[in-house]
Design a protein around this motif. Structure first.
Motif: not given
Lengths: 520, 520
Positions: A161-162, A164, A191-192, A194-195, A384-385, A506, A508
């Protein structure tokens, strides 16, 4: 179980029956004359962070909320998106699979084709890797046919999931430009998304024509905020796990000699554990948020469990079921501090074998106290986070061992008079993660897919698809979109009396609200 | 999840709906004029063992098969059990819970009351412990109401599956005499039914009036012979586990980076693993019977898995699901020999700490080679049937570690060119064991309960209730009873060239038939 991407596969009878289910659309999305209405400018929930966010997202922060409504008879045509040019849209699964993900693609495909049959939906194969490598599959009715209302992400696959690093972001942009995409839809969790917001900002800055849209899909249920009520997959995971936990309760009650320690998948937040506890009534659930708020140590938690075991034994009950969220280990202050140190050493490039010798004296003492199996697990490289590899850390075994040691001690001392304490440990997660989606998740994902179309048709960039009023029947659901940057928060750490470090904005994860209704 | 025995409990909506399901009876058991017809004398399948068995069971071996039939119009009344005196019957859950157990009690209660409302059914609380301690609960409609078609054994509870020592047998007899029981019904698997046969023989010898009846209930599916087609619970376990395994397959296919090693509960035989493999199509299943027949070592099995992983990687598949029966460890020749040595040392009273130092040089070398976690598990005290504590031995982790080591070696050597091998281990068992019974198990158990009544009404002792033709619709099911001793076999071990040791006759678990249809 093997299939190649896009090749129609053989289905079991149950799976076949599932493909026949056709989710409905709420009235606001029916037909091809959906109206978009803009609301207030969406502002970050944390006003202190708003300045930082607006600075980091100059092009995409401060955009208005969007609502998708049925064209009313008296609304002038101007406000209705009445032209439907052919569009080219890319879609990618980011991060861990969650039941219902396939229906987002189905819904989007339906909407795109209903508005213009010449539009194209392009899936990226193998997740973000496929996005960067331009490995694509055109989504068609034939491709979709065996994946409607099915679990997993196997129609397209996924990797990590990156998107970034600069290289990744540039790679994604190159793909979008090469394929002339009008929009890129990103399916994933905190996270995705946020990306996705970062991509949207970078694309806008670079005048890349592709609009980026996020969809809230994660089984953890931790992508929740003022605009997002729940995520696709959470309902299924809780139902499947609750059923299994109920089985465990029946089993414990029948055997009358075991304590089952069950760790629940769900990352840092305890939403899954809490919801499953509400649905299945185990004897005890330990919420990470509670532990963090009360600053309970691993010994405090052990004592709490032991006291409960002892109290139950006095009522002649020598069995029970205890739920533990997988994120608990990061909520226990001293273990979190230890993990942070290990993480820091990983960051400095210290090899796994040498980390333990470079810990601070305090962390080292704790580390040496822990059983061998958990030491190895704590040393695993972070995700990754930057969080620990929670699915691999057997906190339930650590607690079971500590409780057993303490109960044996109490038994010897005579303070505990029940049967010898027996624990059996379990991890519930993977077996639910691939489950077939619940009716709610089928519907919710399908509707979100449609909403994605209306977002891109309106030319919005950096928005997440939202459906609200989800507790009401589907015909009352409200569809809209909110800028992802407005869901962001900024974390602060104080470093000494005068300096505060500020994190990047981000999306969160939302913790379980200890003042909320569910928790009570 | 807590309830006290016999107190009506609160049910969930699903559970409530389940209580409303009323299983049907096959025509032969409808009404109160069931006819019993005796067939041939039931002879042990292994003729060489017959002599030993008949010697050990002089009163109960050599009895005829019984068939329960509908009273035909032209059959004289003499052959019909037309008088229905009030009876007093005890019933006890022996050994591990299996879905459907409650329905045996329900069926028996219905049959008893239909024939004479003054009859009494007495449940023993807490399994065999309750039988010996005379802890009872009279079964009534009210007691049953919240347990109909429900999983678990929690209406009465259970302890261990043993009524074997002279003290235990005498205790059981004392209870039966004190409570003036006409019959004692024992619900359990192979060991409990062997104990039931022994009780029946002892009671007959001692002229105790109580008849003993066995019922084949175990999730392992290993109580299978010329008279018994399957056991109550096996169908449910396989269905629930297959569903979970299918979820795992979807998950593995979505993640595309893991091998899931799943150990399946089911004791020594691999019936559960085989049936689940047939229902869910994992990539590989390792059957204990196959391993034993081919005398595969742990290294052979490791190599087989590694070769399969390598072959899959060549097709660009870096994921998979591998099923491992929990009994596998006892099928691997060298591990079995090691377990036998450990078992022998336990028998000699050697403490756990000292066992490893007293192993033979060969066993010691193997033991030292094994990882720490599995050593501890192999040292656990054996079960009441002298087998290892299979549910506690993580064979799947041992195999995953060995495969990982080998794959890393092949990767370095360049013979393996796929992605880094990643295994995640699971144990599926407890979460299915407490599941709600399938429709088949609800029906089968209920009918077996009725059959128990007809066995005791016919005054038969040392019989097991049987229902055959189970693959046909329920209205074609055939009901009967067979002497348990006729299901027994005698094991022989050669000890040197001239001496053969002969075991006690017992109902032994049936292995998976490697020449059978299912296996092919």
């Amino acid at each position: 179980m093997d299939s190649d991407y896009g090749v129609p596969r053989e289905l079991s009878e149950v799976q076949q029956n599932r493909t026949l289910y056709q989710p409905e659309l709420p009235p606001c999305l029916q037909g091809t004359t959906v109206r978009v209405e803009y609301g207030d400018v969406a502002i970050a929930a944390d006003p202190a962070g708003a300045h930082v966010i607006s600075h980091a997202y100059p092009h995409t922060y401060g955009q208005p909320l969007a609502h998708f409504l049925r064209k009313a008879a008296n609304v002038p045509d101007a406000k209705v998106i009445s032209e439907h040019p052919a569009v080219r849209v890319g879609i990618v699964f980011c991060g861990r699979q969650s039941p219902g993900g396939h229906n987002v693609i189905w819904g989007l495909h339906e909407a795109i084709k209903a508005h213009n049959v010449n539009s194209k939906l392009i899936g990226f194969l193998g997740g973000t890797d496929g996005l960067l490598a331009q490995k694509t599959l055109e989504i068609t009715n034939e491709v979709l046919s065996s994946y409607k209302n099915q679990g997993g992400y196997d129609m397209l696959g996924r990797t990590k999931d990156q998107i970034r690093t600069t290289e990744q972001v540039n790679g994604a942009m190159a793909t979008c430009q090469a394929l002339k995409l009008d929009a890129l839809v990103i399916i994933g969790g905190v996270t995705s998304n946020t990306d996705a917001a970062q991509l949207a900002e970078t694309f806008a800055e670079a005048k890349c024509a592709t609009k980026v849209v996020g969809v809230p899909v994660t089984l953890n249920g931790d992508l929740k905020n003022q605009f997002v009520e729940t995520t696709v997959g959470f309902d299924t995971i809780c139902k499947v796990n609750s059923q299994l936990i109920s089985n465990m309760c029946t089993d414990a009650l029948s055997a009358e000699k075991y304590y089952y320690f069950i760790r629940m998948m769900g990352r840092k937040a305890s939403h899954v554990a809490l919801e499953c506890a509400l649905q299945s009534h185990p004897n005890m659930v330990i919420l990470g948020e509670e532990v963090a708020a009360s600053k309970l140590t691993i010994f405090d938690i052990t004592k709490q469990i032991c006291d409960a075991v002892q109290a139950r034994a006095e009522k002649d009950k020598n069995h029970g079921v205890i739920l533990i969220p997988e994120g608990l280990v990061e909520s226990i202050p001293e273990l979190y501090a230890l993990l942070q140190e290990i993480n820091g050493l990983h960051g400095k490039g210290v090899s796994v074998e040498n980390i333990s010798s470079q810990l601070s004296p305090w962390a080292s003492a704790l580390f040496e106290f822990l059983p061998q199996f958990i030491r190895q697990q704590l040393l695993l490289r972070p995700e990754s986070d930057d969080s620990a590899q929670l699915s691999q850390i057997e906190t339930e075994k650590l607690l079971a061992q500590l409780v057993e040691t303490e109960m044996n001690k109490r038994l010897k001392e005579g303070t505990y008079k029940g049967k010898k304490f027996n624990a059996i440990c379990h991890f519930f997660g993977y077996q639910a993660r691939g489950a077939m989606p619940s009716k709610f998740d089928c519907d919710y994902a399908y509707v979100l897919g449609h909403v994605c179309y209306h977002i891109l048709a309106a030319g919005l960039n950096g928005y997440m698809a939202t459906v609200t009023n989800l507790k009401s029947p589907l015909n009352k659901w409200r569809c809209g979109a909110a800028p992802i940057s407005s869901m962001m928060t900024v974390k602060r750490w104080s470093r000494g009396p005068a300096t505060t470090q500020i994190g990047k904005p981000a999306v969160h994860m939302a913790s379980v609200d200890l003042r909320g209704k569910a928790y009570e």
